[in-house]
Design an enzyme around this catalytic site. Structure first.
Site, PDB file in Angstrom:
ATOM      1  CB  THR A   9      24.429  -2.615  -8.568  1.00  0.00           C
ATOM      2  OG1 THR A   9      24.583  -1.768  -7.386  1.00  0.00           O
ATOM      3  CG2 THR A   9      25.670  -3.124  -8.971  1.00  0.00           C
ATOM      4  N   GLY A  66      13.424 -13.765  -4.907  1.00  0.00           N
ATOM      5  CA  GLY A  66      14.763 -14.342  -3.851  1.00  0.00           C
ATOM      6  C   GLY A  66      15.522 -13.271  -3.210  1.00  0.00           C
ATOM      7  NE  ARG A  76      25.253  -1.648 -15.024  1.00  0.00           N
ATOM      8  CZ  ARG A  76      26.474  -2.012 -14.658  1.00  0.00           C
ATOM      9  NH1 ARG A  76      26.822  -3.095 -14.082  1.00  0.00           N
ATOM     10  NH2 ARG A  76      27.551  -0.933 -14.304  1.00  0.00           N
ATOM     11  CB  CYS A 102      -0.939  -0.029   1.250  1.00  0.00           C
ATOM     12  SG  CYS A 102      -1.802  -1.370   1.394  1.00  0.00           S
ATOM     13  CG  ASN A 111       3.429  -0.785   2.663  1.00  0.00           C
ATOM     14  OD1 ASN A 111       4.444  -0.383   2.034  1.00  0.00           O
ATOM     15  ND2 ASN A 111       2.702  -1.687   2.319  1.00  0.00           N
ATOM     16  CG  LEU A 130      -2.256  -4.347  -3.742  1.00  0.00           C
ATOM     17  CD1 LEU A 130      -3.192  -4.189  -5.109  1.00  0.00           C
ATOM     18  CD2 LEU A 130      -1.034  -4.668  -4.040  1.00  0.00           C
ATOM     19  CB  ALA A 131      -7.752  -5.145  -1.553  1.00  0.00           C
TER      20      ALA A 131
END
Length: 560
Positions: A337, A364, A340, A2, A75, A50-51
């Site tokens: 980085t 990950g 990129r 959220c 959030n 965002l539910a």
């Protein structure tokens, strides 16, 4: 995922200020609420939703009848909220995971509340009865939070810095916008005028300590001592537990899959647990790259092996180059980085949002920092120095990889879940002897690989696959996307500009044309905010001028 935003003690009309809250609308595409605080006319909350959990009562600021004086904007996801609710016999009014914060705060106070939360979170908690405002952020800063505080006590808080850059206030000196430190909470006294005074800033959890909430979750099968077989079994148990608790969602779950060790372990465990939990849909996995890239080929092998519904997203170097400016706008960073590697993640998130119904996305992140996965760890002078570097990287994740993963997914209204950064899993891994965690037989992350050996979770060739930087692995060995980007930058930045870089940008002066180009874009969007990136991410113990793994002399391309 959220977007949260709040002001305390605004001198400017709130109707004018609230337009700033719309700059983070991408974080919560389902709903928006703007709410003033009773009796404090210059204090307000803004929330983009965002539910994911509790479709009915999930709007914020969250308030419940039992605590009419508490206002919560947060959030995040609290994975142990039901466990804690049942243990302390709290009576819930909603099904929202965040309601646990109100009950814990009321019973135990802010510090114990923060230590008991197993999850990822950034919160703003207002207690009008005691005139206090609290801010807090999870151990690794998986969820973002920025704050602006003027000398006269006007406080503005937002999920992303862009929601604060145009905030107006009466002070003549500009106020700094700073990222809120992970693993900390801050306490403010709220004056009757709506202004605040910071009275306490405390660390409530450090990644090397076992989290307090662990004692409320008795995991079966955890062994003691450092015998190799015991350790391997514990790593598997805790990792599976980390993935399992993150299945908490009412929206479809998917997984990013680069074909590297980390994302493959996450995807394979996710598919396995989704079957056990009888999720009503197959797990979608997503890989990005150019057609002959090592990542695309490896991800395909993993997806076939685990039986996921696999999507391959290809992008041209031109599309990558076009996305750079938008990516920097979302990132609020000019680290080389980070920018990129963000391009691929941004483009794959765009695809997921537009072409699929997956919203909760596993990834990950965090494994390289935790398990010493970067190639330069081979050069660590001693296991102790390798272990110290691992902790340093974990503490800085919120500036680099975690920042990238959050902003590139949130840009498209997706919610990221990172099981490798589970508090309990990381604390256990970091408690192991330093020698055990170091690279072994020339292989980085040896202990993690060894733990899953013979488990038939992922193909053996993937279990022992060498490290690829995400931005490198997406493109073919012949010509990486990195090379295409350099060629574009050559046409944008000339030698004389680079020579003047140190004068133009005295803080973190760029030393390459790529760095100069990213910085130029950043300064155009966020002038004078260069301290948001305190330093560049660079490998240690080797002479490196560029952070790409492929440019390091110790990188040997594996057999394709």
């Amino acid at each position: 995922m959220c977007g949260i935003w709040a002001l305390f003690g605004s001198d400017e009309c709130l109707a004018v200020q609230c337009t700033n809250a719309m700059k983070i609308a991408h974080r919560g595409p389902d709903a928006f609420r703007f709410e003033n605080v009773n009796d404090f006319t210059n204090c307000c909350f803004g929330f983009h939703r965002l539910a994911i959990v509790d479709q009915l009562y999930g709007m914020q600021p969250l308030r419940v009848k039992k605590f009419p004086f508490l206002w919560l904007c947060y959030n995040g996801e609290i994975y142990n909220h039901i466990r804690l609710r049942d243990h302390f016999e709290f009576e819930y009014q909603t099904k929202v995971d965040g309601e646990i914060l109100l009950h814990l705060y009321d019973r135990f106070g802010i510090e114990k509340m923060a230590t008991l939360l197993d999850g990822v979170f950034a919160f703003i908690l207002l207690d009008t009865a005691n005139r206090k405002v609290f801010l807090g952020r999870d151990t690794y800063g998986v969820r973002p939070l920025f704050r602006l505080l003027t000398d006269d006590g006007f406080l503005a808080v937002c999920s992303e810095a862009k929601g604060l850059t145009q905030i107006t206030h009466s002070m003549s000196t500009p106020a700094k916008i700073i990222p809120f430190p992970p693993g900390h909470f801050e306490v403010f006294d709220l004056k009757l005028t709506g202004k605040v005074v910071s009275v306490q800033m405390e660390r409530f959890h450090c990644c090397t300590d076992e989290p307090k909430h662990a004692s409320y979750n008795n995991l079966k099968g955890l062994g003691t001592g450092f015998k190799l077989e015991t350790v391997k079994s514990n790593i598997r148990t805790l990792f599976e537990n980390a993935v399992k608790k993150r299945l908490m969602a009412h929206r479809r779950i998917g997984c990013l899959l680069s074909g590297g060790l980390d994302s493959s372990l996450v995807a394979a465990t996710l598919v396995k647990l989704a079957k056990q939990e009888e999720l009503p849909y197959p797990i979608q996995t997503f890989a990005i790259g150019t057609d002959d890239s090592p990542d695309i080929v490896a991800a395909r092998k993993v997806a076939d092996f685990i039986g996921s519904e696999h999507h391959e997203v290809s992008f041209t170097p031109e599309e990558g180059i076009q996305a750079v400016e938008e990516v920097i706008l979302h990132l609020e960073s000019y680290d080389i980085t980070t920018v990129r590697a963000s391009v691929g993640m941004y483009l794959i998130s765009k695809y997921i949002r537009e072409k699929t119904d997956s919203v909760v996305i596993f990834s990950g992140e965090g494994s390289d920092e935790l398990t010493q996965g970067y190639i330069y760890f081979h050069k660590a002078p001693s296991p102790k120095e390798g272990a110290d570097e691992s902790v340093r990287l974990l503490k800085e994740l919120y500036l680099f990889d975690v920042l990238r993963a959050d902003r590139t997914t949130a840009a498209h209204g997706l919610e990221l879940r990172v099981p490798f950064l589970d508090h309990r899993f990381t604390a256990y891994y970091l408690s192991l002897p330093e020698e055990m965690r170091a690279p072994k037989d020339g292989v980085e992350k040896h202990l993690l690989r060894e733990s899953f050996k013979g488990m038939k979770l992922i193909p053996d060739e993937i279990l022992w696959r060498r490290k690829e930087a995400f931005s490198d692995g997406m493109t073919s060995m012949k010509k990486s996307w990195y090379t295409s980007l350099q060629e574009h930058i050559e046409s944008e930045v000339n030698d004389s500009q680079l020579e003047k870089a140190a004068k133009l940008f005295p803080f973190n002066p760029p030393t390459t044309k790529e760095g100069f180009y990213f910085r130029q874009v950043f300064e155009k969007m966020y002038p004078g905010r260069c301290e948001w990136t305190p330093h560049y991410w660079m490998p240690r113990w080797i002479k490196a001028t560029d952070p790409s793994a492929r440019t390091l002399s110790i990188y040997k391309p594996g057999p394709e």
